[in-house]
Design an enzyme around this catalytic site. Structure first.
Site, short mmCIF file in Angstrom:
data_model
loop_
_atom_site.label_atom_id
_atom_site.label_comp_id
_atom_site.label_asym_id
_atom_site.label_seq_id
_atom_site.Cartn_x
_atom_site.Cartn_y
_atom_site.Cartn_z
CB ILE A 165 30.23 -62.59 8.63
CG1 ILE A 165 31.66 -63.13 8.52
CG2 ILE A 165 30.12 -61.52 9.70
CD1 ILE A 165 32.67 -62.17 7.92
CG ASP A 184 22.37 -62.45 0.78
OD1 ASP A 184 22.47 -62.62 -0.45
OD2 ASP A 184 23.22 -62.85 1.61
CB ALA A 244 31.44 -55.74 4.74
NE ARG A 245 37.78 -56.30 2.01
CZ ARG A 245 37.95 -57.18 2.99
NH1 ARG A 245 37.42 -56.96 4.17
NH2 ARG A 245 38.66 -58.27 2.80
CG ASP A 269 36.91 -53.55 11.65
OD1 ASP A 269 37.84 -53.04 12.33
OD2 ASP A 269 37.02 -54.65 11.09
CD GLU A 274 40.29 -50.21 5.56
OE1 GLU A 274 41.05 -51.18 5.38
OE2 GLU A 274 39.10 -50.34 5.86
CG HIS A 293 40.23 -53.82 7.69
ND1 HIS A 293 40.05 -53.60 6.35
CD2 HIS A 293 39.81 -55.10 7.90
CE1 HIS A 293 39.55 -54.68 5.77
NE2 HIS A 293 39.40 -55.61 6.69
N1 LIG Z 1 36.58 -56.45 8.90
C1 LIG Z 1 37.23 -57.56 8.68
O1 LIG Z 1 38.32 -57.77 9.20
C2 LIG Z 1 36.61 -58.61 7.81
C3 LIG Z 1 36.94 -59.94 8.05
C4 LIG Z 1 36.33 -60.92 7.27
C5 LIG Z 1 35.45 -60.55 6.27
N2 LIG Z 1 35.16 -59.25 6.04
C6 LIG Z 1 34.24 -58.88 4.96
O2 LIG Z 1 32.98 -59.44 5.21
C7 LIG Z 1 32.41 -59.85 3.97
C8 LIG Z 1 31.42 -60.95 4.21
O3 LIG Z 1 32.10 -62.13 4.62
P1 LIG Z 1 31.35 -63.54 4.63
O4 LIG Z 1 32.36 -64.53 5.09
O5 LIG Z 1 30.05 -63.42 5.36
O6 LIG Z 1 31.07 -63.75 3.08
P2 LIG Z 1 29.96 -64.64 2.39
O7 LIG Z 1 30.30 -64.69 0.96
O8 LIG Z 1 29.77 -65.92 3.14
O9 LIG Z 1 28.62 -63.80 2.60
C9 LIG Z 1 28.36 -62.62 1.92
C10 LIG Z 1 26.87 -62.56 1.64
O10 LIG Z 1 26.62 -61.32 0.96
C11 LIG Z 1 25.62 -61.60 0.01
N3 LIG Z 1 25.56 -60.56 -1.02
C12 LIG Z 1 26.20 -60.49 -2.21
N4 LIG Z 1 25.82 -59.38 -2.87
C13 LIG Z 1 24.92 -58.74 -2.07
C14 LIG Z 1 24.16 -57.55 -2.21
N5 LIG Z 1 24.23 -56.81 -3.32
N6 LIG Z 1 23.35 -57.21 -1.20
C15 LIG Z 1 23.25 -57.96 -0.10
N7 LIG Z 1 23.92 -59.11 0.09
C16 LIG Z 1 24.76 -59.49 -0.90
C17 LIG Z 1 25.99 -62.97 -0.54
O11 LIG Z 1 24.88 -63.57 -1.18
C18 LIG Z 1 26.40 -63.69 0.72
O12 LIG Z 1 25.32 -64.38 1.30
C19 LIG Z 1 33.62 -60.30 3.15
O13 LIG Z 1 33.39 -60.20 1.77
C20 LIG Z 1 34.71 -59.39 3.61
O14 LIG Z 1 34.85 -58.31 2.72
C21 LIG Z 1 35.73 -58.27 6.79
#
Ligand SMILES: NC(=O)c1ccc[n+]([C@@H]2O[C@H](COP(=O)([O-])OP(=O)(O)OC[C@H]3O[C@@H](n4cnc5c(N)ncnc54)[C@H](O)[C@@H]3O)[C@@H](O)[C@H]2O)c1
Length: 349
Positions: A165, A184, A244-245, A269, A274, A293
């Protein structure tokens, strides 16, 4: 006769009246697949083991899947998360039980990146306050000059996480002419360089950014990664966005920073709890834009997640390794290999 391949959908895919929560999730490919039947579970959070006794696969929305969810009969082979976050799933327990966990990055990549941009534009363009002013007619128009927006050209966008993302956010934002930085620890350096993103340490993201956005997973290491100390590094004019979360952010600390106007605003979001407690002070603030969310929830997001999950469970039915397995270690186990050859024998490769 060969027993059918049975797919469960978690109970939160249906409304109390039995209609689907997400009609855009096309179940036709499951209906048409030979030797497959599927059923919705009764809502239970976490999902209960006895509900899964007769299933080979589970498509899982938001309900939790814990160690206790795993039935001792060992029938379940795959859990397909409808999305990419899997903090709701006990991954180690899945691996030990020979269950593959798959996710759907193709479904959420664009919709979540777009929702980050929606929050960026709404915050910097003062969209919510201008909507309110307009509804006050002349009195509101008289005050419109008090709410000047913030242009984005040359401003700095910082992301915590440049994965699926985070990288898409940087891809989409290219024409806005912003400076791009990210933190990252596992970044793909070539990808970052190709996108013109400078990789920096975590504190620098807070210090330099005009907009800080979070796109990393929730893990024990990232819980409360955004805390009072780090928020204190932000410029008073900067905005904070989290799609994210919730628990990645110490929400009490963020609420204080917003109440004291130590940062310009936030777009969230996701929340630490929640749904939130109705008395949660964050709900009273006028410098935060909130979404339940669900900001990325579009027809295309659900269609994409559904298609990917169905593809994954049907791959497993035919003994093919599904794409995007989170617990890759499971694929090397004897148990998994036996399972796959058994599926191939029953349903054809
Ligand atoms: N709001 C929503 O509806 C929604 C929808 C989809 C995903 N998400 C959240 O978004 C998050 C990211 O999704 P994604 O598909 O990009 O995942 P992804 O695994 O492709 O990317 C996450 C990135 O975070 C990095 N990371 C890990 N630990 C870290 C840290 N301590 N500091 C900085 N970066 C770090 C990883 O190396 C990775 O590159 C998911 O884990 C999910 O919780 C939320």
């Amino acid at each position: 006769m060969t027993a059918r391949y049975r797919v469960a959908l978690s109970g939160d895919f249906r409304k109390p009246d039995g209609s689907p929560v997400y009609p855009d999730f096309d179940l036709e490919p499951l209906r048409r697949a030979p030797d497959v039947e599927f059923a919705y579970l009764e809502p239970a959070n976490p999902v209960k083991a006895e509900q899964l006794a007769d299933f080979d696969a589970l498509i899982l929305l938001a309900h939790r899947f814990t160690r206790e969810t795993i039935h001792p009969n060992g029938r379940l082979a795959v859990v397909a998360r409808f999305g990419v976050g899997y903090d709701t799933v006990d991954v180690d327990a899945c691996t030990e039980a020979g269950i593959a966990l798959v996710i759907t990055p193709d479904g959420v990549r664009r919709p979540v990146a777009v929702s980050i941009i929606a929050l960026m534009l709404a915050l910097t363009g003062k969209l919510v306050i201008k909507d309110k002013l307009t509804r006050q007619a002349a009195a509101g128009f008289a005050r419109r000059g008090d709410h000047m927006g913030v242009g984005l050209v040359g401003r700095t966008l910082g992301s915590i996480g440049i994965g699926n993302i985070g990288a898409e956010l940087f891809r989409l934002i290219q024409p806005f002419g912003m400076r791009l930085i990210a933190h990252d620890p596992y970044a793909d350096r070539k990808l970052a360089a190709d996108l013109g993103v400078e990789l920096v340490d975590l504190e620098e993201v807070f210090r330099r950014s005009d907009i800080v956005s979070v796109s990393c997973p929730l893990t024990p290491q990232t819980r409360h990664l955004v805390n009072g100390e780090r928020l204190a590094l932000m410029k008073p004019t900067a905005y904070f966005i989290n799609t994210a979360r919730g628990p990645i952010v110490d929400q009490k600390a963020l609420t204080m920073a917003l109440q004291e106007r130590r940062i310009a605003g936030a777009g969230l979001d996701v929340l630490e709890q929640e749904p939130p407690d109705p008395d949660d002070p964050i709900l009273q603030l006028d410098n935060v834009i909130l979404a339940p969310h669900a900001l990325c929830w579009t027809d295309q997001c659900f269609a994409g997640n559904g298609a990917a999950d169905i593809r994954a469970v049907l791959d497993v039915q035919h003994g093919r390794e599904p794409n995007l397995v989170v617990n890759k270690a499971v694929l090397q186990t004897e148990r998994w290999r036996r399972r796959m050859s058994d599926f191939r024998a029953r349903f054809g490769a």
